[in-house]
Scaffold this motif. Structure first.
Motif, short mmCIF file in Angstrom:
data_model
loop_
_atom_site.label_atom_id
_atom_site.label_comp_id
_atom_site.label_asym_id
_atom_site.label_seq_id
_atom_site.Cartn_x
_atom_site.Cartn_y
_atom_site.Cartn_z
N HIS A 28 0.82 -1.22 0.00
CA HIS A 28 0.00 0.00 0.00
C HIS A 28 0.84 1.26 0.00
O HIS A 28 0.28 2.37 -0.03
N LEU A 29 2.18 1.13 0.03
CA LEU A 29 3.06 2.29 0.05
C LEU A 29 3.75 2.45 -1.30
O LEU A 29 4.08 1.46 -1.96
N THR A 30 3.97 3.69 -1.70
CA THR A 30 4.73 3.95 -2.93
C THR A 30 6.19 3.52 -2.74
O THR A 30 6.64 3.25 -1.62
N CYS A 31 6.92 3.48 -3.85
CA CYS A 31 8.35 3.17 -3.76
C CYS A 31 9.05 4.13 -2.80
O CYS A 31 9.86 3.72 -1.95
N ARG A 32 8.73 5.42 -2.93
CA ARG A 32 9.36 6.44 -2.09
C ARG A 32 9.08 6.16 -0.61
O ARG A 32 9.99 6.20 0.23
N ASP A 33 7.84 5.85 -0.28
CA ASP A 33 7.48 5.63 1.12
C ASP A 33 8.00 4.29 1.64
O ASP A 33 8.31 4.16 2.83
N ASN A 34 8.10 3.29 0.76
CA ASN A 34 8.72 2.03 1.16
C ASN A 34 10.16 2.25 1.59
O ASN A 34 10.61 1.74 2.62
N VAL A 35 10.89 3.02 0.78
CA VAL A 35 12.30 3.27 1.07
C VAL A 35 12.45 4.11 2.33
O VAL A 35 13.35 3.89 3.15
N ALA A 36 11.54 5.06 2.52
CA ALA A 36 11.62 5.97 3.68
C ALA A 36 11.14 5.34 4.97
O ALA A 36 11.36 5.91 6.05
N PHE A 37 10.52 4.16 4.91
CA PHE A 37 9.85 3.61 6.09
C PHE A 37 10.80 3.39 7.26
O PHE A 37 10.48 3.71 8.41
N GLY A 38 11.98 2.83 6.98
CA GLY A 38 12.93 2.58 8.07
C GLY A 38 13.37 3.86 8.74
O GLY A 38 13.58 3.88 9.97
N LEU A 39 13.51 4.92 7.97
CA LEU A 39 13.89 6.21 8.55
C LEU A 39 12.75 6.77 9.40
O LEU A 39 12.97 7.40 10.44
N LYS A 40 11.50 6.53 8.96
CA LYS A 40 10.34 6.96 9.74
C LYS A 40 10.33 6.29 11.11
O LYS A 40 10.06 6.93 12.13
N MET A 41 10.64 4.99 11.13
CA MET A 41 10.67 4.24 12.38
C MET A 41 11.77 4.75 13.31
O MET A 41 11.69 4.59 14.54
N ARG A 42 12.78 5.39 12.75
CA ARG A 42 13.88 5.93 13.56
C ARG A 42 13.65 7.39 13.95
O ARG A 42 14.52 8.02 14.56
N GLY A 43 12.50 7.92 13.58
CA GLY A 43 12.16 9.27 13.98
C GLY A 43 12.76 10.37 13.13
O GLY A 43 12.80 11.53 13.55
N VAL A 44 13.22 10.04 11.93
CA VAL A 44 13.78 11.05 11.03
C VAL A 44 12.64 11.93 10.51
O VAL A 44 11.60 11.41 10.08
N PRO A 45 12.79 13.25 10.56
CA PRO A 45 11.73 14.15 10.07
C PRO A 45 11.34 13.85 8.63
O PRO A 45 12.17 13.41 7.83
N LYS A 46 10.07 14.11 8.30
CA LYS A 46 9.51 13.71 7.01
C LYS A 46 10.29 14.27 5.83
O LYS A 46 10.61 13.55 4.88
N ALA A 47 10.58 15.56 5.85
CA ALA A 47 11.27 16.17 4.71
C ALA A 47 12.63 15.52 4.47
O ALA A 47 13.01 15.24 3.33
N GLU A 48 13.36 15.25 5.56
CA GLU A 48 14.69 14.64 5.42
C GLU A 48 14.60 13.21 4.93
O GLU A 48 15.36 12.79 4.05
N ARG A 49 13.65 12.44 5.48
CA ARG A 49 13.58 11.03 5.07
C ARG A 49 13.15 10.87 3.62
O ARG A 49 13.63 9.99 2.91
N LEU A 50 12.25 11.76 3.15
CA LEU A 50 11.85 11.68 1.75
C LEU A 50 12.98 12.10 0.82
O LEU A 50 13.17 11.53 -0.25
N LYS A 51 13.77 13.09 1.26
CA LYS A 51 14.93 13.50 0.47
C LYS A 51 15.95 12.38 0.36
O LYS A 51 16.48 12.10 -0.72
N ARG A 52 16.20 11.69 1.48
CA ARG A 52 17.15 10.58 1.48
C ARG A 52 16.61 9.40 0.66
O ARG A 52 17.37 8.70 -0.03
N ALA A 53 15.31 9.19 0.74
CA ALA A 53 14.70 8.10 -0.03
C ALA A 53 14.83 8.38 -1.53
O ALA A 53 15.15 7.48 -2.32
#
Length: 329
Positions: free
Chosen positions: A88-113
């Motif tokens: 149910h997640l896009t490629c971008r959100d799949n890649v960013a998921f681990g960063l989300k679990m680590r508390g990385v802010p949304k803008a930064e995690r999407l940029k890294r993804a």
């Protein structure tokens, strides 16, 4: 980071899956754990990752023993055989998921993804769902997701097994490129000899929970340590001589007048044309290390055409002096 396995053992009740193995993998190298199903390679990988408890022995990553640490504290990331993408997640959100679990802010995690998707050449499909991707594309997303957290060690469990042969070769090239660019340690489980030879700096051949040989690919192929390694790697004949057991590469075998001083009589039981080469299977009871096991001679197409053999022919088979590599007992 360096990885060291010290007397590493895994038991399931009375069954020993991994039997006291010792291994050192240098930082920044590409290591393939190679062997048949049930040899202990995936269990070893899972103990390095922390997804499997260690029965005895230890796993050392970098300067510290990590055998009792949870996966998130080991500096490793694992890419699973099934890819395990969230549907149910896009490629971008799949890649960013681990960063989300680590508390990385949304803008930064999407940029890294996005940056990691670009590294695996998938940034143009960042908004798609997994079901809209091919198998090879899903694999690239899974790889980006494993790498985005910045691991020191990437663990890969048969990552190419679900791909078709053409795509498998392409992805081998991509994995080797990424490992070189990132400079981190890759540990890759496979049952494919070709895959291990193409990718690794260190091939670890396992059998029955133990390590049969750990060396550079060329060493494993040119000088297999045991009869098991010679047979599993392929391209060798295991031959019983009166005073020793040896391995001889199939492409070093000679038929007819060139058969050499230790030549024996053999019967041709199969001839397979392979384009640039011809594979001749031979029944040679006086040389076979196992009853009924055929020998194989790989001849160039030119050599075979100049002196062809047919089924049932009796020929002399041997090898040049120095081509027989002695095997451990």
């Amino acid at each position: 980071m360096d990885i060291e396995l010290i007397s590493l053992t895994k038991r399931y009740g009375d069954t020993v899956a991994v039997d006291g193995i010792n291994l050192k993998i240098r930082s920044g190298s590409y290591c393939c754990l190679l062997g048949p199903s049930g040899c202990g390679k995936t269990t070893t990988l899972r103990m390095i990752a922390g997804h499997e408890t260690v029965s005895s022995g230890d796993v050392v990553i970098g300067p510290k023993a990590v055998g009792d640490l949870p996966p998130a504290e080991r500096g490793t990331a694992m890419m699973f055989q099934s890819y395990a993408l969230f549907p149910h997640l896009t490629c971008r959100d799949n890649v960013a998921f681990g960063l989300k679990m680590r508390g990385v802010p949304k803008a930064e995690r999407l940029k890294r993804a996005e940056a990691m998707l670009a590294l695996v050449q998938m940034d143009h499909l960042a908004g798609r769902l997994p079901a809209q991707l091919s198998g090879g594309q899903q694999q690239r997303v899974a790889l980006a997701r494993a790498l985005v957290t910045g691991p020191k060690v990437l663990l890969l469990d048969e990552p190419l097994s679900a791909l078709d042969p053409f795509l498998r070769v392409r992805m081998r090239t991509e994995l080797k490129r990424l490992q070189g660019e990132l400079g981190i340690t890759f540990v890759h489980v496979t049952h494919s000899q070709e895959e291990a030879m193409a990718l690794s700096d260190l091939v670890v051949v396992m059998n029955g929970g133990r390590i049969e040989q750990a060396a550079a690919p060329r060493t494993v192929f040119e000088r297999p340590a045991t009869a098991f390694v010679a047979r599993f790697i392929g391209g060798h004949n295991v031959i019983a001589l009166p005073d020793r057991r040896v391995a001889v590469r199939a492409d070093r075998m000679r038929l007819g007048p060139e058969a050499g001083p230790e030549a024996q009589s053999a019967r041709v039981v199969a001839v397979e044309y392979q384009g640039s080469t011809v594979h001749v299977s031979l029944e040679a009871p006086d040389l076979a290390a196992e009853a009924g096991a055929p020998l194989t001679a790989i001849l160039s197409d030119h050599a075979f055409a100049a002196s062809p053999f047919t089924l049932g022919d009796t020929v002399r088979v041997g090898w040049p002096a120095g081509e027989a590599h002695r095997l451990d007992a």
